[in-house]
Motif scaffolding. Structure first.
Motif, PDB file in Angstrom:
ATOM      1  N   TYR A 267      -0.056   5.313   0.510  1.00  0.00           N
ATOM      2  CA  TYR A 267      -0.906   5.525   1.689  1.00  0.00           C
ATOM      3  C   TYR A 267      -0.347   4.790   2.896  1.00  0.00           C
ATOM      4  O   TYR A 267       0.211   3.700   2.774  1.00  0.00           O
ATOM      5  CB  TYR A 267      -2.331   5.036   1.416  1.00  0.00           C
TER       6      TYR A 267
ATOM      7  N   SER B 174      -2.157   3.941   5.805  1.00  0.00           N
ATOM      8  CA  SER B 174      -3.005   2.982   6.514  1.00  0.00           C
ATOM      9  C   SER B 174      -4.204   2.601   5.660  1.00  0.00           C
ATOM     10  O   SER B 174      -4.577   3.326   4.730  1.00  0.00           O
ATOM     11  CB  SER B 174      -3.493   3.607   7.817  1.00  0.00           C
ATOM     12  N   PHE B 175      -4.795   1.460   6.012  1.00  0.00           N
ATOM     13  CA  PHE B 175      -5.973   1.013   5.287  1.00  0.00           C
ATOM     14  C   PHE B 175      -7.210   1.722   5.795  1.00  0.00           C
ATOM     15  O   PHE B 175      -7.259   2.160   6.939  1.00  0.00           O
ATOM     16  CB  PHE B 175      -6.137  -0.496   5.457  1.00  0.00           C
TER      17      PHE B 175
ATOM     18  N   GLN C  83     -10.848  -2.556   4.248  1.00  0.00           N
ATOM     19  CA  GLN C  83      -9.834  -2.931   3.250  1.00  0.00           C
ATOM     20  C   GLN C  83      -8.923  -4.070   3.710  1.00  0.00           C
ATOM     21  O   GLN C  83      -8.713  -5.042   2.981  1.00  0.00           O
ATOM     22  CB  GLN C  83      -8.982  -1.714   2.871  1.00  0.00           C
TER      23      GLN C  83
ATOM     24  N   LEU D  23       0.840  -1.206   0.000  1.00  0.00           N
ATOM     25  CA  LEU D  23       0.000   0.000   0.000  1.00  0.00           C
ATOM     26  C   LEU D  23       0.872   1.253   0.000  1.00  0.00           C
ATOM     27  O   LEU D  23       0.606   2.209  -0.727  1.00  0.00           O
ATOM     28  CB  LEU D  23      -0.917  -0.014   1.237  1.00  0.00           C
TER      29      LEU D  23
ATOM     30  N   THR E 200     -19.381   4.174  -2.975  1.00  0.00           N
ATOM     31  CA  THR E 200     -18.467   4.847  -3.896  1.00  0.00           C
ATOM     32  C   THR E 200     -17.444   5.662  -3.122  1.00  0.00           C
ATOM     33  O   THR E 200     -17.805   6.326  -2.160  1.00  0.00           O
ATOM     34  CB  THR E 200     -19.277   5.819  -4.768  1.00  0.00           C
ATOM     35  N   GLY E 201     -16.220   5.594  -3.551  1.00  0.00           N
ATOM     36  CA  GLY E 201     -15.190   6.399  -2.915  1.00  0.00           C
ATOM     37  C   GLY E 201     -14.580   5.762  -1.678  1.00  0.00           C
ATOM     38  O   GLY E 201     -13.662   6.312  -1.082  1.00  0.00           O
ATOM     39  N   ALA E 202     -15.105   4.586  -1.281  1.00  0.00           N
ATOM     40  CA  ALA E 202     -14.590   3.950  -0.068  1.00  0.00           C
ATOM     41  C   ALA E 202     -13.223   3.321  -0.308  1.00  0.00           C
ATOM     42  O   ALA E 202     -12.483   3.052   0.632  1.00  0.00           O
ATOM     43  CB  ALA E 202     -15.569   2.889   0.423  1.00  0.00           C
ATOM     44  N   GLY E 203     -12.904   3.082  -1.577  1.00  0.00           N
ATOM     45  CA  GLY E 203     -11.593   2.494  -1.880  1.00  0.00           C
ATOM     46  C   GLY E 203     -11.665   1.013  -2.193  1.00  0.00           C
ATOM     47  O   GLY E 203     -10.905   0.214  -1.654  1.00  0.00           O
ATOM     48  N   LYS E 204     -12.558   0.639  -3.100  1.00  0.00           N
ATOM     49  CA  LYS E 204     -12.689  -0.775  -3.469  1.00  0.00           C
ATOM     50  C   LYS E 204     -11.488  -1.251  -4.288  1.00  0.00           C
ATOM     51  O   LYS E 204     -11.027  -2.374  -4.111  1.00  0.00           O
ATOM     52  CB  LYS E 204     -13.980  -1.003  -4.267  1.00  0.00           C
TER      53      LYS E 204
ATOM     54  N   ILE F  60      -8.330  -0.691  -4.313  1.00  0.00           N
ATOM     55  CA  ILE F  60      -7.163  -1.122  -3.528  1.00  0.00           C
ATOM     56  C   ILE F  60      -7.368  -2.546  -3.005  1.00  0.00           C
ATOM     57  O   ILE F  60      -6.421  -3.313  -2.901  1.00  0.00           O
ATOM     58  CB  ILE F  60      -6.978  -0.136  -2.345  1.00  0.00           C
TER      59      ILE F  60
HETATM   60  P1  ADP Z   1     -14.416   3.092  -5.117  1.00  0.00           P
HETATM   61  O1  ADP Z   1     -13.974   2.197  -6.239  1.00  0.00           O
HETATM   62  O2  ADP Z   1     -14.801   2.330  -3.895  1.00  0.00           O
HETATM   63  O3  ADP Z   1     -15.452   4.079  -5.524  1.00  0.00           O
HETATM   64  P2  ADP Z   1     -11.739   4.072  -5.276  1.00  0.00           P
HETATM   65  O4  ADP Z   1     -11.095   2.750  -5.262  1.00  0.00           O
HETATM   66  O5  ADP Z   1     -11.828   4.803  -6.564  1.00  0.00           O
HETATM   67  O6  ADP Z   1     -13.186   3.964  -4.651  1.00  0.00           O
HETATM   68  O7  ADP Z   1     -11.024   4.983  -4.178  1.00  0.00           O
HETATM   69  C1  ADP Z   1     -11.440   6.305  -3.936  1.00  0.00           C
HETATM   70  C2  ADP Z   1     -10.257   7.179  -3.545  1.00  0.00           C
HETATM   71  O8  ADP Z   1      -9.748   6.813  -2.263  1.00  0.00           O
HETATM   72  C3  ADP Z   1      -9.100   7.040  -4.515  1.00  0.00           C
HETATM   73  O9  ADP Z   1      -8.584   8.328  -4.761  1.00  0.00           O
HETATM   74  C4  ADP Z   1      -8.110   6.177  -3.751  1.00  0.00           C
HETATM   75  O10 ADP Z   1      -6.790   6.407  -4.155  1.00  0.00           O
HETATM   76  C5  ADP Z   1      -8.351   6.616  -2.312  1.00  0.00           C
HETATM   77  N1  ADP Z   1      -7.973   5.567  -1.336  1.00  0.00           N
HETATM   78  C6  ADP Z   1      -8.281   4.258  -1.380  1.00  0.00           C
HETATM   79  N2  ADP Z   1      -7.758   3.607  -0.313  1.00  0.00           N
HETATM   80  C7  ADP Z   1      -7.133   4.537   0.439  1.00  0.00           C
HETATM   81  C8  ADP Z   1      -6.394   4.494   1.686  1.00  0.00           C
HETATM   82  N3  ADP Z   1      -6.216   3.362   2.357  1.00  0.00           N
HETATM   83  N4  ADP Z   1      -5.883   5.669   2.153  1.00  0.00           N
HETATM   84  C9  ADP Z   1      -6.060   6.820   1.480  1.00  0.00           C
HETATM   85  N5  ADP Z   1      -6.729   6.925   0.305  1.00  0.00           N
HETATM   86  C10 ADP Z   1      -7.265   5.806  -0.214  1.00  0.00           C
END
Ligand code: ADP
Ligand code: ZN
Length: 686
Positions: free
Chosen positions: A13, A15-16, A20, A7, A39-43, A45
């Motif tokens: 980044y 931390s998770f 995640q 990560l 949305t935006g939660a970070g799927k 990763i």
């Molecule tokens: P989703 O697919 O769930 O809508 P994304 O995967 O596009 O979301 O992630 C949304 C944003 O959050 C991206 O800019 C991503 O880089 C950021 N992000 C994801 N995981 C982390 C984390 N652990 N720490 C900081 N930012 C993160």
């Protein structure tokens, strides 16, 4: 490397986020996963990190070409070899990509579901080790969802054809129970670990504004937020065209998007928006699928959407970077009428009569729920969360309704007078005549028409015109009255039967704005910590990012997000090592762009000596420690550099606290002579 190191090194980044780590751990130890995250939660990763740690290739099945391309660009920027296979490539390009893939060049391959049947693709997968199949936007497999894609049903057969069953992970933001059951069942996940993280998007501020003059509102809002990127959704192409014209004529940097435009101009509009060339876009709901732009600060709905599902998805395009953003819905009675009309006109060909009735009932139900959102006086966030089946605690104190004190006034008697008046007109006159009559206006036109002889002439004399207009619009929305379309619009009676029941009330709401609860944490934008001078630096870094984006032909947010740029302004890295501490900077990006950003920061600090760039969030303490910065850079500052007000104040305090001139000079990285001169100027020494 473990997950956490991956990560940091690739994505930058520390931390998770919620959910995640749990998901990644399950996948790495070989388990199937279904993850439901907003949305935006970070799927992304959640499958990209394990993809790097698993021995073989990860196939990501994704429904949208633009989304795939975006993800692949972002991965390559982060130093991860990835490719996509879809219909945007020629046969030749596909063969080439597959042969590279067979040689083990790519860790992650995005593929459109239609491809899974192709002979060439099946041949490829038979030669390589597929560690994981990831199903992105997994709700597309369910017929309950609105994005059902028949080609998704082929995924299961495809997995069965593989010589070794890979790990299967599925991701979606749609949380309804039917969809979840469908995914689990159709994808045949084995003992899946189901992770559902909160559906709430805490950085989004929801509000509903009841109004007629929507144009004025939009113009005012856009002009008050000139440096923000935003989407304005309209229900019709005509509205899009009109609103676009209006904003364009006022000099707003705006573009538009709807299905009536040709492919080329649509693509151009979309790119202009994504590449930040025009920060504002006016669009129908045809726009947005697969748009990953992370710095959208507001989404305004010019018209009420047809369902909460649509609304949450569209509004959810705001604030993907986690920064505070606004979701504003502009409501007028007319919206309800238009939506009902659209539903009546809907084409049900291809459906059996029975199904058509079911679908129609479902659509009406959805519309009602959406209307409920527009008329509730309770917490808007809780309304949404409850609808999507999530438990809520008290009001959120972060939505329009939580910041309003609503008053309800019983207007049943007045409503009945209005109905009587419209009955007397026999539905022949428009709003102006009806209002004038009820208010007992002394106008020749009313005498001419004879409404001065009505029983209801002057019946609502004591009320203001604004109030009566609002009541009439509400009665139209509630179906008691009906307003015809067109230039000579007239008011007719609608269904007034509910009012025959004595218990039916017509209640009008008024409100006063309340101050947000100070005890609750106020959500701040990261930019809130920047001073005026910090904003200047932020602007400089944005310009640099745009310059690089042009050179690389990439959207700016793929280079670095706004959040990352702001973190640079806060941390003011002086060398490569400290640059790596900036959130969102991984090793590859450090190598590629680090020096240019470091240089820009150095130049800025050299030309703005003594200026404070940021202040910490919770206290008003200065964060920027110039002495520390100079120590890092090994460059003592010249004594003659200008003084900021803050540094001056500090100087006074230090002098009064009994520090010696030499000590003060050291602290400020200035010469003793310079400090002495300054203290003299303040009249503190002779
Ligand atoms: P989703 O697919 O769930 O809508 P994304 O995967 O596009 O979301 O992630 C949304 C944003 O959050 C991206 O800019 C991503 O880089 C950021 N992000 C994801 N995981 C982390 C984390 N652990 N720490 C900081 N930012 C993160
Ligand atoms: Zn609320």
């Amino acid at each position: 490397m473990n997950a956490r190191e991956t990560l940091k090194v690739y994505f930058g980044y520390d931390s998770f986020r919620e959910g995640q780590e749990d998901i990644i751990d399950t996948i790495i130890s070989g388990g199937d996963v279904l993850a439901i995250m907003p949305t935006g939660a970070g799927k992304s990763i959640c499958y990209q990190v394990p993809a790097l740690l698993l021995p073989g290739i990860t196939l990501v099945i994704s429904p949208l070409i633009s989304l795939m391309q975006d993800q692949v660009k972002a991965l390559n920027e982060a130093g991860i070899h990835a490719a996509f296979i879809n219909s945007s490539l020629t046969d030749n390009q596909i063969s080439k990509a597959l042969s590279l893939a067979a040689r083990g060049v790519y860790k992650i391959i995005y593929v459109a579901p239609e491809r899974l049947e192709s002979f060439e693709f099946l041949d490829f997968v038979s030669q390589v080790d597929i560690s994981m199949v990831t199903v992105d936007e997994a709700h597309c497999i369910s017929q309950w969802g609105q994005d059902f894609r028949p080609s998704y049903l082929k995924i299961v057969e495809f997995i069965k054809k593989l010589s070794k069953r890979p790990i299967v992970s599925a991701f979606t933001a749609t949380a309804t129970e039917e969809v979840k059951e469908d995914i689990l069942c159709i994808l045949s996940l084995i003992n899946p670990h189901v992770v559902v993280t909160g559906f709430d998007r805490q950085n989004l501020y929801y509000s509903v504004e009841h109004m007629k003059k929507k144009d004025d509102f939009v113009i005012d809002y856009v002009e008050k937020h000139p440096s923000d990127s935003g989407i304005i959704y309209c229900s019709t192409r005509k509205n899009v065209d009109n609103l676009f014209e209006l904003l364009f004529k006022r000099g707003v940097s705006v573009t538009k998007y709807h299905a009536g435009m040709n492919t080329e101009s649509r693509k151009k509009s979309q790119d202009d928006f994504i590449y930040d060339r025009t920060p504002v876009i006016v669009a129908t709901n045809a726009f947005g699928m697969g748009i990953d732009k992370s710095n959208v600060r507001y989404v305004i709905h010019y018209n009420m959407p047809q369902s909460m599902e649509n609304y949450y998805q569209e509004a959810g395009r705001a604030g993907r970077d986690g920064e505070p953003s606004q979701c504003i819905l502009l409501f007028s009675a007319q919206d309800v009428i238009i939506n009902k009309f659209l539903l009546e006109k809907k084409d049900f060909s291809g459906l059996s009569d029975e199904d058509a009735v079911l679908v129609q009932q479902r659509d009406y139900k959805r519309l009602q729920i959406m209307e409920g959102y527009c008329s509730t006086t309770r917490c808007l966030r809780n309304y949404i969360l409850t609808y999507f089946g999530e438990k809520t605690s008290g009001p959120c104190d972060h939505c329009g309704n939580c910041h309003r004190q609503y008053k309800e006034v019983d207007m049943t008697a007045e409503a009945k007078q209005i109905i009587n008046c419209v009955a007397e007109t026999r539905g022949r006159y428009g709003l102006v005549i009806v209002l004038g009559t009820l208010m007992g206006a002394n106008r020749a036109r009313l005498r001419e028409l004879g409404t001065v002889n009505y029983k209801t002439y002057g019946a609502l004399k004591g009320h203001s015109e604004t109030e009566l207009r609002a009541l009439i619009s509400q009665m139209i929305a509630e179906g008691y009255l009906f307003q015809t379309e067109g230039q000579y619009s007239v008011i007719k009676l609608g269904d007034i039967s509910p009012l025959r029941d004595e218990n039916t009330r017509v209640v009008m709401r008024t409100f006063e704005e309340k101050k947000p609860d100070k005890n609750k944490t106020v959500r701040k934008r990261s930019t809130d910590s920047l001073t005026a001078s910090g904003y200047d630096l932020f602007e400089i870094l944005r310009k640099l990012r745009l310059e690089i984006a042009r050179e690389e032909a990439l959207p700016p947010y793929i280079i670095f997000s706004d959040k990352t740029l702001i973190d640079m302004c806060v941390k003011l890295p002086a060398d490569r090592e400290s640059f790596l501490n900036v959130s969102g900077v991984g090793v590859t990006k450090l190598d590629k762009y680090g020096q240019r950003f470091l240089d820009a920061i150095h130049t800025f600090l050299d030309t703005h000596p003594g200026e404070i760039v940021s202040m910490s969030d919770d206290t008003d303490d200065k964060v920027f420690d110039r002495a520390e910065f100079n120590r890092q850079r090994n460059r003592p500052e010249s004594a003659g550099a200008s003084w900021s007000e803050e540094e001056d104040n500090m100087l006074d305090q230090e002098f009064h606290s009994g520090m010696s001139i030499l000590e003060i000079a050291k602290l400020h990285s200035r010469t003793a002579g310079g400090i002495r001169a300054r203290l003299k100027k303040h009249g503190l020494i002779e």
